[in-house]
Scaffold this active site. Structure first.
Site, PDB file in Angstrom:
ATOM      1  CG  ASP A  19      51.064   8.623  83.806  1.00 44.50           C
ATOM      2  OD1 ASP A  19      50.798   9.236  84.861  1.00 44.50           O
ATOM      3  OD2 ASP A  19      51.634   7.526  83.792  1.00 44.50           O
ATOM      4  CG  HIS A  36      46.989  17.092  89.010  1.00 45.00           C
ATOM      5  ND1 HIS A  36      47.240  16.029  88.169  1.00 45.00           N
ATOM      6  CD2 HIS A  36      47.081  16.590  90.267  1.00 45.00           C
ATOM      7  CE1 HIS A  36      47.470  14.929  88.887  1.00 45.00           C
ATOM      8  NE2 HIS A  36      47.387  15.246  90.168  1.00 45.00           N
ATOM      9  CG  LEU A 130      37.815  17.625  68.818  1.00 42.08           C
ATOM     10  CD1 LEU A 130      38.628  16.651  67.965  1.00 42.08           C
ATOM     11  CD2 LEU A 130      38.740  18.400  69.760  1.00 42.08           C
TER      12      LEU A 130
END
Ligand code: FPP
Length: 248
Positions: A19, A36, A130
């Site tokens: 955020d 973004h 991962l």
């Protein structure tokens, strides 16, 4: 349930709410799009850093079911970023052994984006590094309701009995069922909310909130959050004394 991690000081599974992209851009007098894009670069660095630290799983909240309410041009821009991001990053992630999965209600996305998601999952499905999950059009309540529906259908079809439904079986029907619950939750950007993320999974997760805006979140900040986690005593309902004895 991952109660086995009572004694473990390194998180195996980290979940992040990314955020603060918009505020980061505004602070710099730039359009939200640039926030973004900067957030996307941060994501690349954080995925790499987690892979290097041998974190087992990383789950990122990229687009919530509530994000559709943003102005159409911002939604379009985010979709474009996801599509271009997938195209540009999947090859390298694959080379690095990352397994990619998407969680959420993806039927709302364009068929092009859905195809890219499936292709990324398919290409990387056998990788053992991962385990990266990207939550798109995801909501924790949606996840719980979907699991309830699936279980109700199984009861109706006679596959299971109502009394078979317990926490363990329910856990097997929510998203991330093969990864388990996050040990550490991170939210950047100063808000202290869960915002309908992984509601089922966060029951015993350690929660870390930082004012750092997501584009400024970096490896050092990741280490700060891991250090916070390492300093916590996970009790899972036991007393501190009981847990210290198990730790010894
Ligand atoms: C929240 O910041 C961020 C989002 C809703 C989008 C998250 C997307 C990225 C970080 C980039 C792409 C990532 C992937 C995995 C492809 P905000 O816009 O709510 O910021 P604000 O609260 O400051 O307005």
């Amino acid at each position: 349930m991952n109660n086995s991690s009572v004694n473990e000081k390194e998180p195996k599974h980290i979940a992040i709410i990314m955020d603060g992209n918009g505020r980061w851009a505004r602070n710099k007098g730039r359009p939200r799009a640039s926030g973004h894009q900067a957030g996307f670069r941060t994501t690349r660095d954080i995925v790499e850093a987690c892979a290097r630290r041998r974190i087992e799983a990383l789950t990122l909240f990229a687009f919530s079911s509530e994000n559709w309410a943003r102005p159409a041009n911002e939604v379009g821009l985010l979709m474009d970023l996801f599509l271009r991001g997938l195209k540009s990053e999947v090859g390298k992630l694959h080379e690095n052994g990352v397994r990619i999965r998407f969680i959420g209600e993806r039927s709302a996305f364009s068929s092009k984006l859905q195809q890219e998601m499936m292709a990324a999952e398919d290409k990387t499905k056998a990788n053992s590094g991962l385990k990266l999950a990207i939550a798109v059009n995801y909501g924790g309540r949606w996840d719980i309701v979907s699991a309830a529906k699936t279980l109700a259908k199984k009861v109706k079809e006679g596959q299971i009995d109502v009394d078979d439904i317990n926490i363990e079986l329910f856990s097997q029907h929510v998203s991330l069922n093969d990864v388990g619950e996050p040990d550490l939750f991170i939210r950047t950007g100063g808000e202290m909310r869960i915002s309908n993320y992984l509601l089922w999974h966060l029951a015993y997760t350690e929660l870390y909130f930082t004012d750092v805006l997501y584009p400024d979140f970096n490896e050092q900040e990741l280490d700060n959050s891991i250090a916070f986690y390492s300093g916590r005593q996970r009790r899972f309902g036991k007393t501190g004394d009981q847990v210290s004895k198990t730790d010894a």
